[in-house]
Write an enzyme that holds these catalytic residues in place. Structure first.
Site, short mmCIF file in Angstrom:
data_model
loop_
_atom_site.label_atom_id
_atom_site.label_comp_id
_atom_site.label_asym_id
_atom_site.label_seq_id
_atom_site.Cartn_x
_atom_site.Cartn_y
_atom_site.Cartn_z
N GLU A 93 0.85 -1.19 0.00
CA GLU A 93 0.00 0.00 0.00
C GLU A 93 0.89 1.24 0.00
O GLU A 93 1.82 1.34 0.81
CB GLU A 93 -0.90 0.01 1.24
N ARG A 111 6.03 -12.83 9.72
CA ARG A 111 6.63 -11.53 9.44
C ARG A 111 8.09 -11.55 9.85
O ARG A 111 8.52 -12.36 10.69
CB ARG A 111 5.91 -10.44 10.23
N LYS A 137 4.22 0.31 10.40
CA LYS A 137 4.14 1.54 9.61
C LYS A 137 3.62 2.70 10.46
O LYS A 137 4.01 3.85 10.27
CB LYS A 137 3.26 1.32 8.39
#
Length: 724
Positions: free
Chosen positions: A90, A348, A358
């Protein structure tokens, strides 16, 4: 949905999909996609958990992921000999080292795991569904980072380019009574979720035959069967929902007043991600890619599965936090009856001394605690690039750690190892002085008559077949690093002291005879003599002469955080206040020709890189990439991961060892805690750290959670003991 629309390429909406321009049926082949979909379940390294309602669930053979024969055959024919993945970040921030791992997986490692792929294809997709947080700056940074990392996408797409077809498919979901317009506010939706959570808790307690509190029963609203659902789920007809959604599209309603939701709550399996997810919301915000064409925007949960299908990816690879969304992923595709890709989740990347959230990275940038998204301390790809990490080294690290479904922390030193390997082979050597101290060579004219400059050659790559050298010039005045001088002899110090001989690297031996002090608090001048009577002194120090110096700024970087594992609640207090130190010194004048991001090894100082943002020929700036040697040995031979069975056994053994420890004593006796605190309250909860400083509220809150977990273990232990 009508039968003739089950095959995507023949459907009336297919032409609205941007992928229709490049997805075409190909010649029959047994390779590529067909081979992938014929893999035995146990032999497919990228096949995730199957869903129990699939026709071949639990049966041997290949998994069809719920696809009909017709749908799967169409997919295989359009992909032909290719196998396709996608990388869909994104554009609401910069890519970081976790994205580097994902890129490595989707562009390379996934195909290597399969072992037979001749035509790998990876789509780079901007997942741009949220105009509030996405900017053109982020879009361009993503594009540059993917290219810089060395990856070449098969196609580049934007989720926003699919808005027309996504809208058309949303109408079809409404027509099939699988979606409805909802007037609930975000707070009201959350209240329904709270009821659903309470009912799940009651269900779990009932299964364990445990007591259910009256407060929990009240929260569950058991007298109202539909209290966990939107009241708008049933009261509107298909025609009404279609009309309202079209009016949402036309901008007839206020932002936040209505949403389109999916009718997912029909299985009662306890997955809160199946609570009628929002598919569209109203936002009167221009989009950085498609402008102000739309005032309703689809959500990630609706778009990413649909576009995976429209782009005919074979494997949709994501991280484990999305595993609970697998059901909703397939629910949407089942509802539309379009192609269902395989889904695989991996853990992750957790890197010591690092945060990859983020939200946290954005806060660091917005609060000016770093110099921006590309600050050399940031774990962003642009930050690592500015620090001097190469794409080759980052990719080598990602390949080395591989992928696993087990949560683990990777040592930052492991990343540094691959960076250091790269720099050892590519960074030329130069002399530099970070904290200059002036030296006067009193017998220079006696040693080198009739000249004020004596030249020597220094190797750029010592020990290499490459015989490149650069020239260093000795003059009566030179500069050494202040760390290489002590007024008095100190044990194990090999630098310069009064009466001691050292060697100026690649040059001559000198002895310090005396010190001249000028103004008060000013740095002294060392009076030294060039000597020939010591052939090979232990001390060899770096230096620069007046003829070779050019001023510069050194920025020495350390970890952004003080601790290896960052506390989610207390992370801001764990920032390292000394993560950046600035020095003003000298580098060899040949560095005036260095280009931005050119790496160099300053002898005895470390690996540095020309700063790409602030450095100019008039004001050079160098960022320290790494020390010359690692402060910690990296064991590359140790097993990178343990099996899930091993992890479970280790967890069981840990619980077994802890269960007899009272929660009141745990912080005083357990090794992981006992040296950290100096004062406790009546319940044994720490109140002050080891230095006597009061603990922050966030830290105490976390410790309370740890104590509550220990209390459950201890209570269970007492109950079992009394029973026996």
């Amino acid at each position: 949905l009508r039968t003739n629309e089950k095959i995507m390429l023949k459907s009336e909406w297919w032409s609205l999909s941007p992928s229709s321009a490049w997805i075409k049926k190909k010649e029959y082949t047994e390779e590529g996609s067909r081979k992938v979909w014929k893999l035995e379940k146990s032999k497919d390294p990228l096949l995730g958990r199957e869903l129990p309602y699939w026709p071949n669930y639990g049966l041997p053979g290949a998994s069809n992921c719920g696809n009909s024969e017709e749908i799967l055959e169409e997919h295989i024919l359009v992909n032909g000999s290719s196998v396709r993945t996608r990388f869909p970040p994104e554009p609401n921030g910069y890519l970081h080292i976790g994205h580097a791992k994902s890129m490595n997986m989707n562009f390379s490692l996934a195909f290597a795991k399969l072992g037979f792929v001749q035509n790998p294809e990876t789509i780079f997709r901007y997942d741009d569904t949220n105009p509030e947080k996405e900017t053109e700056e982020f879009v361009q940074s993503l594009r540059y980072d993917v290219e810089w990392m060395g990856w070449s996408p098969f196609q580049v797409s934007h989720t926003s380019d699919y808005f027309d077809v996504l809208y058309a498919l949303a109408l079809k979901l409404i027509d099939a009574d699988k979606a409805y317009v909802c007037d609930q506010s975000a707070a009201e939706i959350e209240a329904c979720r709270k009821v659903a959570k309470a009912r799940l808790a009651i269900k779990a307690l009932s299964a364990e035959k445990k007591e259910i509190s009256s407060a929990l029963r009240a929260e569950a609203k058991l007298d109202d069967p539909d209290a966990d659902k939107s009241p708008y789920r049933k009261i509107r007809s298909v025609a009404q929902n279609r009309k309202l959604f079209q009016l949402m599209r036309a901008g007839a309603y206020d932002e936040g007043s209505r949403t389109l939701r999916l009718k997912m709550m029909n299985k009662g399996d306890g997955n809160l991600n199946m609570m009628d997810q929002v598919a569209y919301r109203i936002k009167f915000k221009p989009h950085p890619h498609v402008g102000d064409t739309w005032c309703i925007y689809p959500t990630y949960d609706y778009t990413h599965c649909v576009i995976d299908a429209l782009e005919h990816v074979d494997y949709s690879i994501c991280t484990l936090e999305f595993e609970t969304r697998r059901e909703s992923y397939y629910w949407v595709l089942d509802a539309l009856d379009i192609y269902r890709p395989k889904v695989f989740e991996m853990s992750r990347l957790n890197l010591t001394y690092t945060v990859l959230s983020k939200r946290k990275l954005t806060k660091l940038v917005d609060s000016k605690r770093v110099r921006g998204w590309d600050d050399p301390r940031m774990p962003t790809i642009s930050g690592m690039r500015r620090r001097g990490f190469s794409a080759k080294a980052i990719n080598a690290f990602c390949t080395d750690i591989g992928v696993t479904r087990n949560e683990n922390h990777v040592e930052y030193e492991r990343l540094e190892h691959f960076v250091r390997l790269d720099l050892e082979a590519t960074a030329k050597r130069r002399l530099a002085v970070k904290q200059p101290l002036r030296v006067h060579l009193t017998n220079f004219n006696d040693k080198f008559a009739n000249t004020m400059v004596k030249s020597f050659n220094a190797p750029e790559f010592p020990g290499s077949p490459n015989d490149n050298h650069y020239q260093v010039n000795l003059t009566p005045t030179v500069y050494i690093d202040s760390n290489d001088f002590q007024a008095k002899e100190v044990d194990d110090f090999f630098g310069l002291t009064i009466g001691k001989v050292v060697r100026l690297r690649h040059c001559v031996n000198i002895r310090c005879d005396s010190i001249t002090r000028t103004e008060k608090n000013a740095a002294p001048i060392l009076n030294c003599t060039i000597v020939d009577d010591v052939l090979d002194p232990k001390g060899k120090i770096h230096w620069l002469s007046e003829a070779d110096i050019t001023a510069c700024e050194f920025r020495d970087y350390d970890h952004l955080f003080k601790t290896t594992k960052i506390d989610d609640d207390d992370w801001e207090n764990q920032l390292n206040p000394n993560s950046e130190k600035v020095f003003f010194g000298f580098v060899h004048k040949s560095m005036l020709n260095a280009k931005p991001l050119e790496s160099v090894q300053f002898e005895r100082l470390g690996y540095y890189v020309v700063d790409s943002k602030d450095s100019t020929p008039e004001a050079l700036v160098f960022n320290r990439t790494l020390d010359l040697r690692s402060t910690k040995t990296v064991d590359l031979t140790k097993k990178k991961e343990r099996s899930r069975k091993d992890e479970q056994e280790a967890l069981r053994l840990k619980k077994e060892s802890l269960k007899s420890i009272s929660p009141t004593d745990m912080f005083k006796v357990l090794d992981e805690y006992k040296a950290l605190y100096s004062a406790f309250d009546n319940d044994g909860l720490p109140t002050h750290d080891a230095n006597g400083e009061p603990l922050a509220k966030s830290a105490i809150k976390k410790l309370k959670k740890d104590q509550a977990k220990q209390k459950k273990l201890y209570d269970a232990f007492l109950a079992s003991s009394s029973a026996t």
